[in-house]
Each structure stands twice: as structure tokens, then as C-alpha cells.
Design a protein around this motif. Sequence first.
Motif, PDB file in Angstrom:
ATOM      1  N   ASN A  31     -60.047   5.836   1.840  1.00 35.81           N
ATOM      2  CA  ASN A  31     -60.736   5.727   0.915  1.00 35.81           C
ATOM      3  C   ASN A  31     -59.904   4.681   1.121  1.00 35.81           C
ATOM      4  O   ASN A  31     -59.751   3.469   1.768  1.00 35.81           O
ATOM      5  N   GLY A  32     -60.496   4.170  -0.243  1.00 38.01           N
ATOM      6  CA  GLY A  32     -59.723   2.657  -1.134  1.00 38.01           C
ATOM      7  C   GLY A  32     -58.275   2.343  -0.320  1.00 38.01           C
ATOM      8  O   GLY A  32     -58.046   1.158   0.143  1.00 38.01           O
ATOM      9  N   ARG A  33     -57.795   3.153  -1.192  1.00 36.20           N
ATOM     10  CA  ARG A  33     -55.949   3.582  -0.363  1.00 36.20           C
ATOM     11  C   ARG A  33     -56.220   2.991   0.981  1.00 36.20           C
ATOM     12  O   ARG A  33     -54.922   2.178   1.366  1.00 36.20           O
TER      13      ARG A  33
ATOM     14  N   GLY B 129     -56.854   0.133   2.231  1.00 37.61           N
ATOM     15  CA  GLY B 129     -56.510  -1.068   1.751  1.00 37.61           C
ATOM     16  C   GLY B 129     -54.633  -1.248   3.297  1.00 37.61           C
ATOM     17  O   GLY B 129     -54.490  -2.481   3.136  1.00 37.61           O
ATOM     18  N   ALA B 130     -54.267   0.249   3.653  1.00 38.81           N
ATOM     19  CA  ALA B 130     -53.350   0.281   4.320  1.00 38.81           C
ATOM     20  C   ALA B 130     -53.472  -0.331   5.780  1.00 38.81           C
ATOM     21  O   ALA B 130     -53.006  -0.756   5.822  1.00 38.81           O
ATOM     22  N   ASN B 131     -54.369   0.102   6.247  1.00 37.84           N
ATOM     23  CA  ASN B 131     -55.060  -0.347   7.654  1.00 37.84           C
ATOM     24  C   ASN B 131     -55.397  -1.742   7.296  1.00 37.84           C
ATOM     25  O   ASN B 131     -55.108  -2.275   8.237  1.00 37.84           O
ATOM     26  N   LEU B 132     -55.373  -2.457   6.713  1.00 32.88           N
ATOM     27  CA  LEU B 132     -55.328  -3.824   5.935  1.00 32.88           C
ATOM     28  C   LEU B 132     -54.520  -4.515   6.901  1.00 32.88           C
ATOM     29  O   LEU B 132     -54.448  -5.833   7.550  1.00 32.88           O
ATOM     30  N   ARG B 133     -53.364  -4.363   6.102  1.00 27.48           N
ATOM     31  CA  ARG B 133     -52.091  -5.126   5.851  1.00 27.48           C
ATOM     32  C   ARG B 133     -51.360  -4.456   6.960  1.00 27.48           C
ATOM     33  O   ARG B 133     -50.913  -5.614   7.222  1.00 27.48           O
TER      34      ARG B 133
ATOM     35  N   MET C  11     -66.536  -2.299   0.910  1.00 23.96           N
ATOM     36  CA  MET C  11     -66.871  -1.641  -0.224  1.00 23.96           C
ATOM     37  C   MET C  11     -65.864  -0.754  -0.775  1.00 23.96           C
ATOM     38  O   MET C  11     -65.588   0.725   0.325  1.00 23.96           O
ATOM     39  N   THR C  12     -64.957  -0.833  -2.281  1.00 23.60           N
ATOM     40  CA  THR C  12     -64.188  -0.234  -2.218  1.00 23.60           C
ATOM     41  C   THR C  12     -64.254  -0.136  -3.323  1.00 23.60           C
ATOM     42  O   THR C  12     -64.412  -0.941  -4.912  1.00 23.60           O
ATOM     43  N   ASN C  13     -63.084   0.213  -4.218  1.00 18.08           N
ATOM     44  CA  ASN C  13     -62.842   0.111  -5.852  1.00 18.08           C
ATOM     45  C   ASN C  13     -62.830  -0.715  -6.705  1.00 18.08           C
ATOM     46  O   ASN C  13     -61.780  -1.080  -5.903  1.00 18.08           O
TER      47      ASN C  13
ATOM     48  N   PHE D   4     -58.244  -1.328  -5.879  1.00 17.09           N
ATOM     49  CA  PHE D   4     -58.202  -1.636  -5.204  1.00 17.09           C
ATOM     50  C   PHE D   4     -58.372  -3.208  -3.691  1.00 17.09           C
ATOM     51  O   PHE D   4     -57.672  -3.974  -3.858  1.00 17.09           O
ATOM     52  N   ALA D   5     -59.833  -3.515  -4.429  1.00 22.66           N
ATOM     53  CA  ALA D   5     -60.148  -4.771  -3.821  1.00 22.66           C
ATOM     54  C   ALA D   5     -59.968  -6.604  -5.303  1.00 22.66           C
ATOM     55  O   ALA D   5     -59.196  -7.483  -4.175  1.00 22.66           O
ATOM     56  N   SER D   6     -59.322  -6.056  -5.636  1.00 25.34           N
ATOM     57  CA  SER D   6     -58.286  -7.273  -6.751  1.00 25.34           C
ATOM     58  C   SER D   6     -57.264  -7.750  -5.836  1.00 25.34           C
ATOM     59  O   SER D   6     -57.287  -8.438  -5.961  1.00 25.34           O
ATOM     60  N   SER D   7     -56.173  -6.699  -5.468  1.00 24.50           N
ATOM     61  CA  SER D   7     -55.424  -6.842  -5.413  1.00 24.50           C
ATOM     62  C   SER D   7     -55.327  -7.695  -3.723  1.00 24.50           C
ATOM     63  O   SER D   7     -54.693  -8.064  -3.163  1.00 24.50           O
ATOM     64  N   LEU D   8     -56.223  -6.506  -2.978  1.00 22.89           N
ATOM     65  CA  LEU D   8     -57.062  -7.730  -1.341  1.00 22.89           C
ATOM     66  C   LEU D   8     -57.255  -8.471  -1.519  1.00 22.89           C
ATOM     67  O   LEU D   8     -56.745  -9.971  -1.161  1.00 22.89           O
TER      68      LEU D   8
END
Length: 346
Positions: free
Chosen positions: A69-71, A74-78, A91-93, A96-100
Motif C-alpha cells: 500500500n502507499g505507506r 513510501g517506506a521502501n523508497l525512503r 500509483m498511490t493515493n 502519500f504521493a504529495s510527501s514523496l
Amino acid sequence: MFSLNRRRLLAGMGALGAGSALGFPGARAQGNTLIVPTLGGVWEQFWRSTIIPAFEEETGASVTLDVGNGRVFGANLRAAGLERPPYSVVMTNEVFASSLRKEGYFETLDLSRVPNYADLYPMARVAGGFSATGALSPIGIGYRTDLVRTPPTAWRDLWDNPEFQGRIGLYNFANSAGKMELLLASVLYGADQYDVDAGFDALSRLGPVIQVDFNLSTALSTGEIVVAPFDFGEIARLREQGLPVDCIIPEEGTMMFDQNISILANGPEKDLAYTYLDFLISPRIQELMMREFYTSPTNSRVVVPEELRAAVPVSGEAMAGILTWDWDFVNENQGELADRWARTIR
């Protein structure tokens, strides 16, 4: 959020096969592998059975699904860092996308590589060209037709109709819809979406509510609640199961569940990622998703057929009535807002 049945799946696969014969734009990439993050459950089933085989056939590439899921994404990218992301496309909500995006993970889209972008509704062209909405489920007011004497017509009816008191369902703050409920209440009873003092005060006046993270259908089915924010597709599925329910477009506009597609600035398969993005927002794929999941097509070239208009009532000009929010504001104040929600909403 989504469901599947065998009849729709077979019909959808037939429609997709017809579209594949015409070909999707994009160079073939024999031997290349694209890692695609996706939600689990029926979303994953649909991607594996229909979307991914068609994409692989058109491009000659291989696709590996990363279910989460989006969380999680995001954790994987960070964890991997800006320079070596594990994905090329996400593709995510938007929450979540705005923070990334602010952290520099995504690039402004090269629209010359996304010809279908020009046909998106304006509200699906996200963040000044940083993203495109690939899946959209508008949220209206769902209610039990057999348990409500005066059907709702507006969001304010949640406060103004006394027969709803003590029988209202809400998403909690962990869900993006819960955050939207707060911002909506701030708009309705305050100066704007940033006036969260007024928003929390308004929500507290609803009295006791049933809060859930993701599933309001059970409480509506049992009659524990009679009214709540619902996406139209979920109400359509409950109606198909025989439950006496309906969902209306509120006078003030609809909220939405969104899934926005972004390209990683330093992703390993940039060309293939762009081809995948354009593939998902094409009229053929948007129509197929509409027929399977009752989503509102974000590509304006897709016309909702008469037999689906009750399940997909938000399309065409009605897309302009979907409310949008400042997710940067929400993310910057996430901790404080979550704590205040826990202390305020009974």
C-alpha cells in the motif's frame, strides 16, 4: 474498495483483447522488467489476470508486481534513497504521493511521452503535471433507503437531520477519507479547509459515530449505521447483493478515493514507466476499470454507458464537482491532527 466477479472479468478480458489488436503506443522492450507496486486483494488479482498480460504483450517487457500500500511503497523508497529507487513508477493515493514529491522522488512528467494525458479531465492532471490520476472513486453519501425517512441531499444533512444522530458512520483519521472528512467540515463550518478548529468543532457536534479504517459496509448492512460517506462503486456492489441502499451526489460536491501515477526521477526503467503510465490512462484501460470496479474514468474520451450510470454517476461535467485538498498541509500537520482527532471524535 474494489470487487470482481467472473462475468465482468471475462467480458473485460474480451474487451481488452479487442483493444490489444489495435496496439498501445510505446516502444517494445523485450527483456526489460518493470516493477509495478500494486494493492493486494482483488486489485492484485485483476492486475495479474488482465492488466499485466496485456501490457506485457504490447511492450515485450516483463512485469513484477510488488504488493503493498502507499505507506509500504513510501517506506521502501525512503529506505532505498533518492538515487536508487526500487521502482520506476508508483500509483498511490495523493496523500502519500504529495510527501514523496516534496522529497524529490518524482519528476515533472514529460508530456510528449504521455499522449493520453491531454484527454484527462483537469482534476486528473495532478500537481501541475507531476502526476496523472489512474483510478478514481468519487465519494458521496450512502444510506439505507429502508431505514431513512428523509434521504440526504447535502453533507450538511449529517448535522441537520435529527434521524441520523447516533447512526452515522465515518472513516477514521488513518484513512485518507477521514482526513477529507475533517477538511470538508472545515470548509462547511469554517473559513476554508485550513480552518480545522471549526472542522473539529463541527465533527464533535455529530455526537457518537461509528469509526472504521476501511470498511463501513458491514455497519451499514447490519443497520448499526444508516448513513455515511461511501464511494458509489461500493454502494453499487451492496445493491447487487440485495441491500436496500442508495448513494447521492451531495450539493456541496463529492470527495474521492484516488490513485495517482508518478514517475520516479531516478527510476531504472524510465521509458517503460512512461509507456505503462500512458497505458493505464488510455480510454481502453479506463473503460475496462470502470466496468470491473465502477470507477469514474479519468480519460474524458470514455463515455459511461446507460446501464452503468447508476453505479458510475460521476462523469463528464460532474467531474468538476469533485473536491480537492491541500495534502501538503495535512502531511505537515499529520501528528497534531491525528492526536486531536483521537481526543475529539467520539
